[in-house]
Enzyme design. Structure first.
Site, PDB file in Angstrom:
ATOM      1  N   GLU A 112      -5.582 -16.666 -11.794  1.00  0.00           N
ATOM      2  CA  GLU A 112      -6.930 -16.683 -12.340  1.00  0.00           C
ATOM      3  C   GLU A 112      -7.270 -18.086 -12.855  1.00  0.00           C
ATOM      4  OE1 GLU A 112      -7.921 -14.346 -16.203  1.00  0.00           O
ATOM      5  OE2 GLU A 112      -7.606 -16.480 -16.545  1.00  0.00           O
ATOM      6  N   ASP A 169      -8.390 -10.696  -9.175  1.00  0.00           N
ATOM      7  CA  ASP A 169      -9.476 -11.596  -9.568  1.00  0.00           C
ATOM      8  C   ASP A 169      -9.088 -13.048  -9.302  1.00  0.00           C
ATOM      9  OD1 ASP A 169      -7.620 -11.644 -11.655  1.00  0.00           O
ATOM     10  OD2 ASP A 169      -9.147 -12.058 -13.164  1.00  0.00           O
TER      11      ASP A 169
END
Lengths: 408, 698
Positions: A112, A169
Site C-alpha cells: 500500500e 489495495d
C-alpha cells in the site's frame, strides 16, 4: 495506529448477499468518463429485467435517490502537489532504496505504501522518485507466483518479507499509479507492468458473494471457503478511481461490477443506526454485512479512506458522504475511530491528515474553503501524511477554489 | 563477454529453457567496442564469468584511478580472474570527454544502489528527452534487478517467480552466480521437476570451478534429490588439477543414510564399506547420531552386546532418550532384565518410547519363568507406573507374580484390573478364574466362567474340573517379596475430593473430547481466543468454536458457542453441542446447568451414562464439600445405578456415613475398600470409626 492485513483461514460457509434488481440500476449509471467509456460496452441492458427495474425504481429512489448519477471522473494527478510538499514527504518517508517507510508501524513497508508513494511521486511530477520507488517495489515486493505483490516487508526480519500474502489495495494502487504514469511519461514499461498486476488482481482477488462480485482483501484467507464468516472484505480497499483504469488494462474482468457492488456494499453497511461501516466486514450472513470475526467492530484507520476515495473518484452524490461530513464536523464528534455497534468513540484523530478529510468533504459538498491551519503541510507520521497529500492533490486538481489564496 | 554468451547458451540448453534461447541470440548482449576477453574460454569454465561492464566503462573514459580500483575489487571477488588485456585500447580510443553523470551511474551501480541508478537515469531523461543510458548499463541494471527478484522470490518460496525470472534473464545462469543456480535448482525441485534440478547441478559441476561451491552443490543435492541421483553426481568429482574436489563427506553421508535405513530393518544388510564409513564417522566426530545408527543396526542384526556398547557411547555423547531406549532394549535382549528395569526406570519420563520400554521390561521381569526373586522395592516402584499408565500387560504380569508368590487375593485384584483395562484379555481372565477358584469365591468364579466359557477352553476346563489349576502357575513357591501394593486406581489419595475433581470427570471421554478440541483449535488457530459474540455463526462453525474455546479453557464462552450450535445446527450438531455444553458446565462445576444442557438434545445411550455419571459425581462431591452428607449419599446412590462405584467415591461414601454417625455402614464401606487394596485410606477411616465408637462407649 496500526492497520494490518490479517491472516485468515477457516471452514467454509456459503452466503447470499446483494439485491440483484438494484444492481441493474447502477448498471445504467456506470462510469461516465468523458473521452472513452470502457464500461458502456459492457453494460448490456436486459429487456427481461425491465419490469423488475421499474418495480424497484420507486423503492430505490427513496433510499438512494442521489446514487443514480454515480460516476467516476478520471483524475489527472500529475502536477497537483507542490514540490515543497512532496519534498517534505519524500525526505521523511522515502529511503534512497525507494522504500516507503511506515513510521508508525515499526518502520516496515507495505505494498500500500509503495502504491501511495508512486501515486504521490506522480502527483509531484517527480519521475526520479517514481523510478526509485518502483525499483524497490519491483525487486522486493512484486515476487509472488501469481504476479501480485507480497504485502509486508520488515527491515528487521530475515527474510525481509514477513507475510507473503498480498493486500489487494496495495496491488490496485501500484497498478493504478503505473498506468497513470505511463500516460503522463509515455513509458510502455509502466503499462506492461500495470497490465500484469491488473490481470493478477482480476484473476486472484475477485470473489463472489451471493450475486455480488467483491474485492477480497488478499488472495488467500478471506474467501467464503477460507473462514467461517467469509467472505470478508474491507471497503477501504475499493480504490474507486482505479477501476476504470483496471478495465482498460484487463478488460476480461468485470471491474464495473466490482465497483458497483462496492457502492452497494457501502450503502448496506452504512444503513444501520450508527451509519458507519466496520473496517472488516463479513458477508457471510445474507443481506446484511456484519463486522468480521477477530477484528474490532470499528470504523477505524482503514475506513477513513473511503470518503477520500469517493471524492477522488468524483462520486460526491452519495448521501452517506453528507452524513459523514456532519458527523465529522467540529461541532459534532470530529474524525474518530468509532465502534460501529455502540457508536462509542474509541479515539479522536486530530492530525492534519485526518482533519483535512473533513475539510475536503466540506469543500466538495458545500464549497467551504479549507481552513488556513490545514493549508500548510506539517508531516508527522506516514499514514496521515499520505492521506493529507492525497487530499491536497485532489483539492488542487478539482477544487482549487477551496485552497486558492483568495479563499479566506 | 563471448565467454558469458557461450556459457549462457549451455545453461539454456541444459536447463531446457528452449524459449529463451531465441531471445538471447549471440547478438543479445554485444559488448561495446568489439572487446573480447583475453585468451579463449578455459575448458570447463574454470574461470568465472565476471561482470566487467563497469571496468570497461572506466577504461573507455581513461579513468585509470577507477580502473585500478575496479580491478582490485574484482580480484578480491574472483581470485582467479585476470583483467582483460584490451583495456588500454579502450582507453586509447576513448577520445570523448568523460561524462560525469555516467561516471556517477556506474559508481552507484558498483555500490549496488540500484534504485538510485534508476532515479538518476529518469532524472537525466526528464531533462534531456533524447538522452539514452548506455545499453550495457541498462543490461547490467536489469540483471541485478532480476537477481534481486529471484533471490527474494526464492527466500519467500515463490518458485514460479524464480523460474520465470530465470527464464527472462538467462544471463544470470552462470558460474558467477552459483547462488542463483542453486536457487533455480531448488525451484525446480519444489515444483516437482527433479530431473531439471539434477540438470542444473550437472551444469554447475561440469562448468564451475570453485571447489567449495562444487561441494556445496552436492550438499544441496543431498537435501533435494533422491540418493541415487546424488550418487550419480559424484562422477563429476575432479581428482586432479590445481584444486581437486573432495566429495568424501558426501559419500560418507550417503553411506550413513544407507546404514540408517538398514538399521531399523533386520532384513536389510549394509555393505562392509558403508558400515566402515559409519565407524569412521563415529571416530571423527563427537556426535551421537552415527553411534545411534550403528547401535540400532547391531541391535536389529543380532548383536545386542555390541549394540549395548554403542548405546552406552551414545549416552556419553548426550544421545538422550533415543540412546536410553536402545540401551534398555539391548539389556533386555541380553536377558539382563534386572539391569534393564533399573535403567529404564530412570528414563521412563523422558519420552513415550522410554515409558513403553520401561513397561515392557518391567513386565518381562515379572513374567520370568520360574517366578523370580524380586526386591520388594522393585515391585513397589513398578506398581504405580503400571497403574498410572493403565498398562494391561503389566497388570497381568503383576497378577501372575502375586499368584506365584501365594498372594492370591492380590493376584485376583490385578487380574481384575487388567481386564478392566483390556476386557478381551484372555490370560487375565484365566488368572482371575484361577485366583477366584483358589479363594473359593464361587460367585466370582462362576461369573468369569460364564463370560469366558465359549471363548477360552482352559477356563472351561477349569470349571469342568479337568484342569485343576495350571501346574506352572500354581506350583508352590518360596515366599517372595511381599506385594505391599495391590492395584490402586490412580485417583485415590486420602479423602481425595480435590484429586477426584481434577482427574475423575469423564476419564473415558476425555480423549475423544480432547481430540475434538484439538481439531477445532487447529482449524481456528488462535482464532477463538478473541472474545466475541457467536451469534450469526452457522451451527457447525459455532460447534467448532465451542470446542476450540474448551481447548483454551474458556468454558463459559464455549457455552455461548454451543448454544448457537444448538439453536441453528442439524440434529447431529445439536447432539454434539448439547454434549459439549454439559461438559463446559461440568468444567465450571455448574452441575444443574450441565444436567439441563444434557437434556437439550437427545444423546446416545453411552453419552447419557457418561454425562449422568459425571454430573452425579460432581454433585456428590459438591454436596460433600458443603457437608451435606445426606445429599452426597443420594447422589452417589443414583450414580451407582449408572456405573460401578470406584474406590475413591466409596471413600466419600464411607466418610459421609461416618459424618452422619452411621458408623456401621461406614465400617462396611471402609472394609470393602480395604479389601480392594486401598488399605491406607480405608485404615484412616476405620481408625476414625474406632476412635469415635470408643468415645461413645466410654
Amino acid at each position: 495506529m496500526t492497520r494490518q492485513v490479517p491472516r485468515a483461514s477457516d471452514p467454509k460457509v456459503d452466503t447470499i448477499f446483494g439485491i440483484h434488481p438494484m444492481l441493474n440500476l447502477f448498471n445504467s449509471a456506470s462510469f461516465s468518463a468523458e473521452n472513452r467509456d470502457p464500461f458502456s460496452a459492457r453494460c448490456a441492458r436486459r429487456a427481461s429485467l425491465l419490469p423488475w427495474l421499474l418495480a424497484m425504481i420507486s423503492l430505490v429512489m427513496t433510499s438512494m435517490a442521489s446514487s443514480q448519477s454515480l460516476s467516476v471522473q478520471p483524475l489527472k494527478i500529475a502536477g497537483t502537489i507542490s514540490s515543497a510538499d512532496w519534498e517534505a514527504y519524500r525526505s521523511r518517508f522515502v529511503e534512497d532504496s525507494g522504500r516507503v517507510v511506515d513510521t508508525a508501524n515499526g518502520n516496515i513497508s507495505h505494498s500500500e505504501g509503495q502504491g501511495y508513494g508512486l501515486l504521490l511521486a506522480l502527483a509531484a511530477s517527480d519521475r526520479r522518485s517514481f523510478e526509485q520507488i518502483l525499483s524497490f517495489t519491483f525487486t522486493e515486493l512484486l515476487i509472488r507466483d501469481d504476479g501480485l505483490a507480497v504485502w509486508k516487508w520488515d527491515p528487521g526480519a530475515k527474510p525481509r518479507v514477513t507475510d507473503r500474502n498480498n493486500a489487494t489495495d496495495g496491488d490496485l494502487l501500484i497498478a493504478y499509479a503505473l498506468a497513470k504514469a505511463a500516460e503522463v511519461w509515455q513509458e510502455p514499461r509502466y503499462t506492461t507492468a500495470a497490465q500484469k498486476i491488473a490481470r493478477a488482481i482480476g484473476k486472484n482477488t475477485l470473489g463472489r458473494s451471493g450475486r455480488s462480485l467483491v474485492l477480497l482483501p488478499g488472495a488467500d484467507g478471506f474467501g467464503a471457503g477460507d473462514r467461517p464468516d467469509g467472505p470478508v472484505v474491507n471497503l477501504s480497499y475499493w480504490v474507486f478511481e482505479a477501476f476504470p483504469v483496471m478495465a482498460v488494462l484487463a478488460p476480461e474482468y468485470e471491474w464495473n461490477r466490482v465497483w458497483r457492488d462496492g457502492v452497494m456494499l457501502l450503502q448496506q453497511s452504512t444503513a444501520g443506526r450508527v451509519r458507519l461501516p466496520a473496517d472488516w466486514l463479513s458477508l457471510q450472513s445474507g443481506l446484511q454485512p456484519k463486522p468480521a470475526d477477530g477484528f474490532p467492530p470499528e470504523f477505524g484507520y482503514n475506513s477513513l479512506r473511503i470518503p477520500l476515495y469517493l471524492l477522488r473518484a468524483g462520486m460526491t452524490d452519495l448521501e452517506w458522504l453528507r452524513a459523514l461530513k456532519q458527523r465529522w464536523s467540529a461541532e459534532n464528534e470530529g474524525v474518530a475511530v468509532v465502534n460501529v455497534v455502540t457508536g462509542q468513540i474509541r479515539e479522536r484523530l486530530t492530525d492534519q491528515g485526518y482533519a483535512i478529510l473533513q475539510a475536503a468533504l466540506a469543500c466538495a459538498l458545500e464549497g467551504t474553503p479549507v481552513p488556513a491551519a490545514l493549508r500548510t503541510f506539517e508531516p508527522s507520521l506516514y499514514y496521515p501524511s499520505t492521506l493529507y497529500l492525497l487530499a491536497k492533490s485532489l483539492l488542487g486538481e478539482k477544487y482549487p477554489q477551496c485552497v486558492s489564496s483568495a479563499a479566506p | 563477454m563471448r565467454l558469458v554468451g557461450s556459457a549462457i547458451t549451455t545453461a539454456i540448453l541444459i536447463l531446457g529453457f528452449a524459449a529463451i534461447a531465441q531471445q538471447t541470440g549471440p547478438g543479445g548482449s554485444q559488448p561495446p567496442a568489439g572487446s573480447l576477453p583475453s585468451g579463449s574460454p578455459p575448458a570447463n569454465g574454470a574461470q568465472p564469468q565476471v561482470d566487467e561492464s563497469a571496468l570497461r566503462y572506466f577504461a573507455s573514459q581513461g579513468d585509470t584511478r577507477r580502473v585500478n580500483a575496479e580491478i582490485a575489487r574484482l580480484r578480491a571477488l574472483y581470485p582467479n580472474w585476470t583483467p582483460p588485456s584490451d583495456l588500454s585500447q579502450l582507453s586509447a580510443g576513448g577520445s570523448a570527454p568523460p561524462d560525469p553523470l555516467l561516471e556517477r551511474l556506474w559508481n552507484l551501480y558498483r555500490e549496488d544502489r540500484i534504485a538510485e541508478v534508476r532515479a538518476a537515469i529518469a532524472e537525466r531523461q526528464a531533462a534531456d528527452t533524447n538522452w539514452k543510458p548506455p545499453e550495457e548499463l541498462v543490461t547490467a541494471l536489469e540483471t541485478v534487478e532480476a537477481r534481486r527478484r529471484l533471490v527474494n522470490a526464492s527466500d519467500s518460496g515463490q518458485w514460479q517467480t524464480v523460474l520465470s525470472v530465470a527464464t527472462e534473464s538467462p544471463s544470470l545462469l552462470t558460474c558467477t552466480n552459483v547462488d542463483v543456480l542453486w536457487r533455480v535448482a531448488e525451484a525446480f525441485a519444489r515444483t516437482d521437476q527433479p530431473i531439471r534440478t539434477r540438470d542444473v547441478y550437472t551444469y554447475l559441476l561440469t562448468n564451475c570451478a570453485n571447489p567449495a561451491e562444487r561441494l556445496a552443490t552436492l550438499q544441496k543435492a543431498l537435501t533435494l534429490l533422491p540418493e541415487q541421483q546424488v550418487a550419480d553426481l559424484l562422477q563429476f568429482e575432479r581428482r586432479t588439477g590445481e584444486s581437486p574436489d573432495d566429495f568424501s563427506s558426501i559419500r560418507d553421508e550417503l553411506a550413513r543414510r544407507r546404514v540408517e535405513r538398514a538399521s531399523l530393518d533386520s532384513k536389510m544388510t549394509a555393505s562392509a564399506e558403508d558400515l566402515a564409513a559409519v565407524e569412521r564417522l563415529i571416530r571423527n566426530t563427537n556426535e551421537a547420531g552415527p553411534v545411534l545408527i550403528l547401535g540400532w543396526y547391531n541391535y536389529h542384526h543380532g548383536n545386542p552386546a555390541r549394540a549395548l556398547e554403542l548405546f552406552k557411547t551414545a549416552l556419553d555423547r548426550n544421545g538422550g532418550a533415543k540412546a536410553a531406549e536402545g540401551y534398555a532394549m539391548s539389556l533386555r535382549a541380553l536377558e539382563r532384565l534386572t539391569d534393564a528395569e533399573a535403567f529404564a526406570y530412570e528414563w521412563r519420563e523422558r519420552a513415550p518410547e522410554n515409558m513403553k520400554i520401561y513397561l515392557d521390561v518391567a513386565t518381562a521381569l515379572l513374567s520370568q519363568d520360574p517366578a523370580p526373586r524380586l526386591d520388594a522395592r522393585v515391585v513397589a516402584r513398578i506398581v504405580p507406573v503400571v497403574t498410572a499408565q493403565r498398562f494391561p500387560d503389566g497388570a497381568q504380569a503383576l497378577g501372575w507374580y502375586s499368584y506365584n508368590t501365594q498372594q492370591i487375593r492380590t493376584a485376583r485384584d490385578w487380574f481384575r484390573t487388567a481386564l478392566g483395562w483390556r476386557p478381551e484379555d484372555e490370560p487375565s481372565a484365566y488368572g482371575l478364574a484361577l485366583s477366584t477358584q483358589r479363594l473359593n469365591e464361587r460367585a466370582a468364579f462362576n461369573a468369569v466362567v460364564s463370560q469366558w466359557r465359549g471363548r477360552s477352553e482352559r477356563i472351561a476346563d477349569l470349571a469342568d474340573g479337568t484342569n485343576p489349576g495350571s501346574g506352572r502357575r500354581s506350583a508352590p513357591v518360596q515366599p517372595r517379596a511381599e506385594m505391599e501394593t495391590a492395584p490402586r486406581p490412580a485417583a485415590a489419595r486420602q479423602v481425595a475430593v480435590e484429586r477426584i475433581e481434577v482427574e475423575q470427570p469423564l476419564a473415558r471421554t476425555e480423549e475423544g473430547v480432547r481430540l475434538r478440541q484439538t481439531q477445532a483449535r487447529s482449524t481456528l488457530g488462535r482464532g477463538c481466543a478473541m472474545t466475541r459474540n457467536p451469534t450469526g455463526l452457522s451451527g457447525d462453525a459455532a460447534l467448532t468454536r465451542g470446542w476450540c474455546l474448551m481447548e483454551i479453557n474458556r468454558p463459559l464462552e464455549a457455552v455461548a458457542a454451543f448454544d448457537q450450535a444448538i439453536a441453528t445446527g442439524s440434529g447431529r450438531t445439536r447432539e454434539e453441542a448439547a454434549y459439549g455444553k454439559s461438559l463446559a458446565y461440568l468444567r465450571k462445576n455448574l452441575t444443574s446447568e450441565a444436567a439441563i444442557a444434557a437434556a437439550e438434545a437427545p444423546q446416545t445411550r453411552s453419552r447419557q451414562v457418561e454425562l449422568g455419571a459425571s454430573i452425579l459425581t460432581q454433585r456428590a462431591l459438591a454436596a460433600y464439600r458443603d457437608k451435606r452428607y445426606v445429599e452426597t449419599l443420594l447422589a452417589l446412590s443414583e450414580r451407582a445405578r449408572l456405573v460401578p462405584e470406584q474406590n475413591d467415591l466409596l471413600l466419600i461414601r464411607g466418610w459421609s456415613y461416618f459424618n452422619l454417625g452411621r458408623y456401621k455402614d461406614a465400617e462396611q464401606v471402609f472394609r470393602a475398600v480395604q479389601r480392594t487394596g486401598h488399605s491406607e485410606e480405608a485404615s484412616v477411616g476405620l481408625n476414625a470409626i474406632q476412635e469415635a465408637t470408643d468415645q461413645v462407649s466410654q
